[in-house]
Design an enzyme around this catalytic site. Structure first.
Site, PDB file in Angstrom:
ATOM      1  N   HIS A  12      36.734  40.914  35.395  1.00 47.17           N
ATOM      2  CA  HIS A  12      35.649  41.824  35.790  1.00 47.17           C
ATOM      3  C   HIS A  12      36.169  43.246  36.056  1.00 47.17           C
ATOM      4  CE1 HIS A  12      36.414  39.964  40.036  1.00 47.17           C
ATOM      5  NE2 HIS A  12      37.205  40.994  39.845  1.00 47.17           N
ATOM      6  N   HIS A  59      35.493  43.738  46.440  1.00 43.42           N
ATOM      7  CA  HIS A  59      36.717  44.547  46.511  1.00 43.42           C
ATOM      8  C   HIS A  59      36.567  45.707  47.488  1.00 43.42           C
ATOM      9  CE1 HIS A  59      36.353  42.789  42.480  1.00 43.42           C
ATOM     10  NE2 HIS A  59      37.653  42.812  42.374  1.00 43.42           N
ATOM     11  N   HIS A 195      47.384  39.724  37.138  1.00 43.87           N
ATOM     12  CA  HIS A 195      47.538  41.173  37.288  1.00 43.87           C
ATOM     13  C   HIS A 195      47.980  41.518  38.703  1.00 43.87           C
ATOM     14  CE1 HIS A 195      43.393  40.629  38.734  1.00 43.87           C
ATOM     15  NE2 HIS A 195      43.282  41.896  39.102  1.00 43.87           N
ATOM     16  N   GLU A 242      42.460  36.114  42.182  1.00 45.17           N
ATOM     17  CA  GLU A 242      41.047  35.986  41.793  1.00 45.17           C
ATOM     18  C   GLU A 242      40.781  34.714  40.986  1.00 45.17           C
ATOM     19  OE1 GLU A 242      39.914  40.735  41.542  1.00 45.17           O
ATOM     20  OE2 GLU A 242      40.460  39.698  39.709  1.00 45.17           O
TER      21      GLU A 242
END
Lengths: 282, 118
Positions: A12, A59, A195, A242
């Site tokens: 996302h 976030h 990531h 995530e």
């Protein structure tokens, strides 16, 4: 009773929202990423879900560190995005499904998952980008289902374990299948894959671990519960946690799923981007 | 906030585990950055950085890291990257710019590094 059609996962990344806005679908950088979506669009068109459960991680828009829920469920009539710090345009609100939200909340708490209910919840790119990827023009797509957002904390440790995430999904599945309406439901698990944005290890990507996760999430998600949270940080990167959203999605689908399509591409922005569509047995 | 025998911290090289200890250390800095979700707050920061930092109660080390645009320094002082991203947004920095700043690479070198892992 309601039926779970399947689950779809996607990264996302905020940059995707920007690429959609600029229609960079055939740009050489973006094409290998966007090529992962036509099969998802066709499946959605053929299956026409009435509701979408969007499992994402906030976030720093809907929640701050003053009050940080581990699992939060939206229970609003509509959900609005807001500026996240870089001048994002405000979209039309996404239609909610409060009666389904409260059914899920009742069922989850009865099932001993003590969640936080939210009658107002600003949704960030974690929620919005997948909607835009799966329902082009969202929320102004004629097939746009009504939404229930579910956010899990991956901002601040301690984060949930992978087992807890999978178990949450199983309880969510029980809640959805007991919703007394002849409704068709799709579940999104958004975020990941590997990531890391912060620190001297920024830019870390781990193809081998991502492939291990992609393989097992389809056919053997229990295997992934052996991964500890710190192993997940180490192997998937600090923001690769995530992947918990994928586990939550997967738990809700039950044992018998068919993989319809899969895409994996390095890099999109700082991330290994993954897309997966799993269909539940009829 | 040290409780001998109850250290939940794990060491992963080049990685800060943003746990309760770091969340407490960085609270003021992160709260300021959270405020940057709003354009009026971003404008107020640009107009008078020092006053804005004072208003949010940043300590001297946090203020200096902000003045220096030192991302690693801000993380050291308890900054969380999701909130710091909003700080970076004020300067129109991409996550590749920020990645380069933290790893001693130019943005192009950082992008090449990402690509090399494909």
């Amino acid at each position: 009773m309601a039926k779970i059609l399947g689950g779809i996962t996607t990264s996302h990344i905020p940059a995707v929202g920007n690429a959609i806005q600029k229609e960079l679908y055939d740009d050489p950088y973006w094409k290998p990423f966007f090529d992962g979506y036509p099969k998802v669009h066709a499946w959605i068109k053929a299956n026409k879900p009435d509701y979408v459960i969007n499992i994402y991680n906030d976030h720093g828009l809907g929640f701050f560190l003053d009050q940080m829920p581990t699992f939060a469920i939206g229970a609003a009539h509509e959900y609005k995005n807001e500026d996240e710090g870089w001048g994002l345009p405000a979209l039309d609100p996404f239609p909610g499904a409060p009666e389904l939200s409260w059914h899920i909340i009742e069922s989850m708490v009865a099932d001993e998952f003590d969640i936080t209910s939210c009658q107002e919840l600003a949704v960030d790119h974690g929620f919005v980008v997948p909607m835009q990827l799966f329902w082009p023009g969202a929320p102004n797509n004629p097939d746009m289902p009504r939404a229930v957002p579910i956010s899990a904390n991956t901002v601040q440790h301690p984060i949930p374990t992978l087992k807890r995430a999978l178990d949450f999904g199983k309880a969510l599945g029980r809640a959805l299948r007991s919703f007394p309406e002849d409704a068709r439901i799709v579940i999104l698990g958004t975020g990941g894959l590997s990531h890391q944005l912060d620190g001297a290890r920024a830019g870390f990507i781990n193809k081998e671990f991502d492939q291990y996760c992609l393989e097992n999430i389809v056919s053997n998600p229990e295997e992934l519960t052996k991964v500890t949270r710190m192993e997940l940080v180490e192997k998937a990167g600090a923001q690769g946690t995530e992947f918990l959203m994928w586990m939550m999605m997967r738990g809700a689908l039950g044992d018998n799923v068919t993989e319809i399509t899969r895409n994996y591409h390095i890099p999109i922005s700082n991330t290994a981007a993954g897309t997966l569509l799993l269909e539940c047995a009829a | 906030m040290d409780h001998p025998g109850f250290d939940h911290h794990t060491h992963i090289p080049g990685t800060t585990i943003f746990d309760g200890k770091m969340a407490m250390k960085g609270y003021a800095l992160n709260k300021m950055c959270y405020a940057f979700n709003r354009q009026d707050n971003r404008d107020a920061f640009v107009a008078d950085e020092e006053a804005f930092m004072e208003k949010y109660g940043l300590n001297d080390a946090q203020k200096q890291a902000v003045r220096d645009r030192n991302i690693l320094g801000m993380i050291e002082e308890g900054g969380n990257i999701y909130y710091l991203a909003k700080f970076a947004g004020i300067f129109k920095l991409s996550v590749q710019d920020v990645g380069g700043m933290q790893t001693g690479r130019s943005t192009e070198e950082f992008q090449d590094f990402l690509q090399s892992q494909a």
